[in-house]
Design a protein around this motif. Structure first.
Motif, PDB file in Angstrom:
ATOM      1  N   THR A  91       0.848  -1.183   0.000  1.00 39.38           N
ATOM      2  CA  THR A  91       0.000   0.000   0.000  1.00 39.38           C
ATOM      3  C   THR A  91       0.888   1.239   0.000  1.00 39.38           C
ATOM      4  O   THR A  91       1.758   1.370   0.848  1.00 39.38           O
ATOM      5  CB  THR A  91      -0.911   0.024   1.246  1.00 39.38           C
ATOM      6  N   HIS A 107      -0.530   8.073   0.924  1.00 35.64           N
ATOM      7  CA  HIS A 107      -1.249   9.075   0.135  1.00 35.64           C
ATOM      8  C   HIS A 107      -0.286   9.982  -0.639  1.00 35.64           C
ATOM      9  O   HIS A 107      -0.425  10.168  -1.850  1.00 35.64           O
ATOM     10  CB  HIS A 107      -2.140   9.891   1.084  1.00 35.64           C
ATOM     11  N   PHE A 141       1.581   8.026  -3.474  1.00 32.32           N
ATOM     12  CA  PHE A 141       0.693   7.734  -4.594  1.00 32.32           C
ATOM     13  C   PHE A 141       0.474   8.996  -5.424  1.00 32.32           C
ATOM     14  O   PHE A 141       0.656   8.997  -6.645  1.00 32.32           O
ATOM     15  CB  PHE A 141      -0.648   7.183  -4.076  1.00 32.32           C
ATOM     16  N   LEU A 167     -10.457   7.157 -10.232  1.00 37.35           N
ATOM     17  CA  LEU A 167     -10.732   6.016  -9.342  1.00 37.35           C
ATOM     18  C   LEU A 167     -12.219   5.834  -9.091  1.00 37.35           C
ATOM     19  O   LEU A 167     -12.698   4.706  -8.973  1.00 37.35           O
ATOM     20  CB  LEU A 167      -9.962   6.168  -8.031  1.00 37.35           C
ATOM     21  N   HIS A 221      -4.726  -1.943  -1.859  1.00 38.51           N
ATOM     22  CA  HIS A 221      -3.418  -1.451  -2.307  1.00 38.51           C
ATOM     23  C   HIS A 221      -3.345   0.072  -2.343  1.00 38.51           C
ATOM     24  O   HIS A 221      -2.273   0.634  -2.551  1.00 38.51           O
ATOM     25  CB  HIS A 221      -3.101  -1.972  -3.717  1.00 38.51           C
ATOM     26  N   LEU A 222      -4.481   0.735  -2.201  1.00 44.98           N
ATOM     27  CA  LEU A 222      -4.534   2.188  -2.343  1.00 44.98           C
ATOM     28  C   LEU A 222      -4.517   2.877  -0.985  1.00 44.98           C
ATOM     29  O   LEU A 222      -4.957   2.303   0.008  1.00 44.98           O
ATOM     30  CB  LEU A 222      -5.813   2.597  -3.085  1.00 44.98           C
ATOM     31  N   PHE A 257      -8.287   7.136  -1.157  1.00 42.05           N
ATOM     32  CA  PHE A 257      -8.602   6.702  -2.516  1.00 42.05           C
ATOM     33  C   PHE A 257      -9.323   5.361  -2.518  1.00 42.05           C
ATOM     34  O   PHE A 257     -10.154   5.096  -3.383  1.00 42.05           O
ATOM     35  CB  PHE A 257      -7.339   6.664  -3.372  1.00 42.05           C
ATOM     36  N   ALA A 258      -9.027   4.507  -1.553  1.00 41.50           N
ATOM     37  CA  ALA A 258      -9.733   3.228  -1.439  1.00 41.50           C
ATOM     38  C   ALA A 258     -11.226   3.468  -1.216  1.00 41.50           C
ATOM     39  O   ALA A 258     -12.065   2.799  -1.821  1.00 41.50           O
ATOM     40  CB  ALA A 258      -9.144   2.398  -0.298  1.00 41.50           C
ATOM     41  N   VAL A 275      -1.681   3.079 -10.641  1.00 45.54           N
ATOM     42  CA  VAL A 275      -2.404   1.932 -10.083  1.00 45.54           C
ATOM     43  C   VAL A 275      -1.731   0.635 -10.523  1.00 45.54           C
ATOM     44  O   VAL A 275      -1.491  -0.265  -9.710  1.00 45.54           O
ATOM     45  CB  VAL A 275      -3.893   1.946 -10.511  1.00 45.54           C
ATOM     46  N   THR A 292       1.322  -0.065  -8.645  1.00 49.00           N
ATOM     47  CA  THR A 292       1.031  -0.323  -7.230  1.00 49.00           C
ATOM     48  C   THR A 292       0.540  -1.743  -6.995  1.00 49.00           C
ATOM     49  O   THR A 292       0.913  -2.372  -6.010  1.00 49.00           O
ATOM     50  CB  THR A 292      -0.029   0.690  -6.724  1.00 49.00           C
TER      51      THR A 292
END
Length: 131
Positions: free
Chosen positions: A2, A5, A8, A32, A50-51, A55-56, A101, A104
């Motif tokens: 993961t 923030h 990413f 997303l 994974h986010l 964002f998840a 993504v 990731t």
């Protein structure tokens, strides 16, 4: 793995060549949310894991989509949601977010994601598949 923030968003900002983190964040949120509307079940949950949490949550509470959009319409939808975007800039936005993504999640999960999407999304993720 993961990503945090900031990490990413840093990748998205670099790939999208955005001037500010806010521009990168806006693109990430829209892309997303649209992607989440196209994925179901365990694949969507695995991607969310994974986010970064923020964002998840966007991925897990997506915009509603009646049907999976072909890649061109996905880009058009992103352009409609990103303030000031054109189809050309939205293609760039989508690529910046989805390639981040792809990096990731790794190849196995990416393959499962692509199986849930119409043909052509491999290019949006920056991972052209052999025919």
């Amino acid at each position: 793995m993961t990503l945090r923030h900031e990490a990413f968003l840093g990748h998205v900002k670099e790939r999208g060549e955005y001037r500010t983190p806010e521009e990168a964040e806006r693109a990430a949120r829209v892309v997303l949310a649209l992607l989440g509307a196209h994925l179901v079940g365990a694949v969507r949950a695995q991607l969310a894991a994974h986010l970064p949490e923020e964002f998840a949550l966007i991925l897990l509470n997506p915009l509603q989509s009646a049907e999976p959009l072909p890649p061109e319409r996905f880009v058009r939808a992103a352009a409609a949601w990103i303030e000031g975007a054109t189809e050309k800039t939205a293609t760039w936005d989508v690529g910046a977010v989805l390639s981040t993504v792809a990096d990731t999640v790794g190849d196995d999960l990416l393959e499962q994601i692509l199986l849930q999407l119409p043909a052509g999304y491999d290019l949006l993720f920056g991972r052209p598949q052999p025919i």
